[in-house]
Design a protein around this motif. Sequence first.
Motif, short mmCIF file in Angstrom:
data_model
loop_
_atom_site.label_atom_id
_atom_site.label_comp_id
_atom_site.label_asym_id
_atom_site.label_seq_id
_atom_site.Cartn_x
_atom_site.Cartn_y
_atom_site.Cartn_z
N UNK B 288 35.21 75.74 28.60
CA UNK B 288 34.24 74.86 29.24
C UNK B 288 34.15 73.51 28.50
N UNK B 289 34.09 73.60 27.17
CA UNK B 289 33.95 72.36 26.38
C UNK B 289 35.21 71.50 26.47
N UNK B 290 36.37 72.17 26.43
CA UNK B 290 37.62 71.44 26.53
C UNK B 290 37.72 70.77 27.91
N UNK B 291 37.38 71.53 28.95
CA UNK B 291 37.46 70.97 30.31
C UNK B 291 36.55 69.76 30.44
N UNK B 292 35.36 69.85 29.86
CA UNK B 292 34.41 68.74 29.97
C UNK B 292 34.95 67.50 29.24
N UNK B 293 35.52 67.74 28.03
CA UNK B 293 36.06 66.62 27.25
C UNK B 293 37.23 65.97 27.99
N UNK B 294 38.13 66.81 28.51
CA UNK B 294 39.31 66.29 29.18
C UNK B 294 38.90 65.49 30.40
N UNK B 295 37.95 66.02 31.15
CA UNK B 295 37.53 65.33 32.36
C UNK B 295 36.92 63.97 32.02
N UNK B 296 36.09 63.97 30.97
CA UNK B 296 35.48 62.71 30.58
C UNK B 296 36.56 61.70 30.17
N UNK B 297 37.49 62.16 29.33
CA UNK B 297 38.56 61.26 28.85
C UNK B 297 39.39 60.74 30.03
N UNK B 298 39.63 61.63 30.98
CA UNK B 298 40.45 61.26 32.14
C UNK B 298 39.86 60.08 32.89
N UNK B 299 38.55 60.10 33.09
CA UNK B 299 37.93 59.07 33.92
C UNK B 299 37.40 57.89 33.14
N UNK B 300 37.27 58.07 31.81
CA UNK B 300 36.73 56.96 31.02
C UNK B 300 37.79 55.93 30.66
N UNK B 301 39.06 56.35 30.68
CA UNK B 301 40.13 55.42 30.32
C UNK B 301 40.15 54.27 31.33
N UNK B 302 40.47 53.06 30.88
CA UNK B 302 40.38 51.91 31.78
C UNK B 302 41.33 52.03 32.97
N UNK B 303 40.85 51.62 34.13
CA UNK B 303 41.71 51.53 35.30
C UNK B 303 41.80 52.80 36.14
N UNK B 304 41.27 53.92 35.64
CA UNK B 304 41.46 55.19 36.36
C UNK B 304 40.71 55.21 37.69
N UNK B 305 39.49 54.76 37.67
CA UNK B 305 38.69 54.79 38.91
C UNK B 305 39.26 53.81 39.93
#
Lengths: 143, 340
Positions: B288-305
């Motif tokens: 759960x913690x890994x999934x949350x971290x990965x998801x946050x990192x995925x969308x926080x990186x510039x340009x992803x959204x």
Amino acid sequence: MVEAMARPYKVLLAKPGLDGHDRGIKVVARALRDAGFEVIYTGLHQTPEMIVEAALQEDVDCVALSILSGAHMTIFPRVRALLDGQGAKDVVVTGGGIIPEEDMEALYAQGISRLFGPGTSLDDIVRYMTEALEARREERESE
Amino acid sequence: MRQAGLDAHEQRAHELVERILTGDRVAAGRAISLLENGGPGAPCLLSGLYPHTGHAYRLGFTGPPGAGKSTLLDRLTVELRKRGKSVGILSVDPSSPFTHGALLGDRVRMSGATADPSVFMRSMASRGALGGLARTTFEAADVLDALGRDVILIETVGVGQSELDVSSAVDVTVVVLTPEAGGGVQMIKAGLMEIADILVLNKADREHADAMEAELLDYLDIVENGRLMRGRVSTAEGWEVPLVRTVALDGTGISELADALEKYRAWLEESGVWEQRRQRQARAKLREMIAARVERALWEAPGRRELLDALADQMAAGRTEPVRAVEEFLGKVRSSGLLI
């Protein structure tokens, strides 16, 4: 991905004492929920000590009391004092009921936030709560 | 500036941990808020609490809405207090998906338990999480564990058919049903029965209680050595699931439920399943913690959204199709060199 949203305000709604008329408080609870608040309703016959203990465990932003029994001059200051004694001075205490104008003034002087009488519109309550808690959060965060 | 700010958050988290270890309930209340809101001090708080957790017996209660879970927990808490146990309660209620507001009413049914100031009770709004729990329910349980609570009762939202999450994170799962809960097929379909370590038939004074009990016992039947054994279903680890009849309102069967919980705990320890459970819990938590971290990192990186929006525009205009769009997205993510 769930978009980060501002955290909802938490409000404890309580009916102190022997007054068993909870229709009004339930309507207010629903209006606040629909306005995006997290509302904790304690039910009837709560002592000030129980209300404050619940407020601390739930870590609410605001305690709102419904008092239709005439005991407002005792209960509001008591809840305020108990919260202050536990280091929770910044928790807003507000409420409503059958409270004469001059009593409201006296309670405001004792650190009670705005009180609402019969005929108040739900919009007014929601607007006031939102403004008061926004101001409190800004104050807390600037500390 | 930023570094100094973080230090202040860490400082505050350390202070909260210290205060929680002395039994300070105000600090526990604040700590749970910090975890719920995911403030900058939250990871530091969790790390600080961790060495002081693992002592509490964690009980999960699930079942359909209106099964009487809150009332049952209220009476069970009073019984556990009589037996000298300190108790923490976490009750989850749903948030509105539209306004994010929530009406948390479990305290109304728990006035017996909460009149005792040594019982710590926290209402949690699900805040969009699935599986009958809030995202941070188990982190909140860590706070109550560090606060020294012997037993932690966790009550799920009670939607009935998607509550399997709770069983991966508690020591014992109690499924609460009522005579009106529907026929046997419904129960099997709901998948609730498979996660039960203890079954409670609440409101057992009502009409049809006997019929429901018979139906549940039918479900619990197993064929052993070619012979039909009544009410003997066991979990994968070999525990025979008991059925406890209760009437939470008048307290009937509560003492028997507390006995069953004690018996289960003794069995967990003797059989060695306790360690397996803790490993399973650790695994679920890490995942759960890994999934949350990965998801946050995925969308926080510039340009992803922006990339997501651009691909969605192309799809809506019929210039690409979903599988290709996903590949393109992941290709750009990989070539950016940033975590996933």
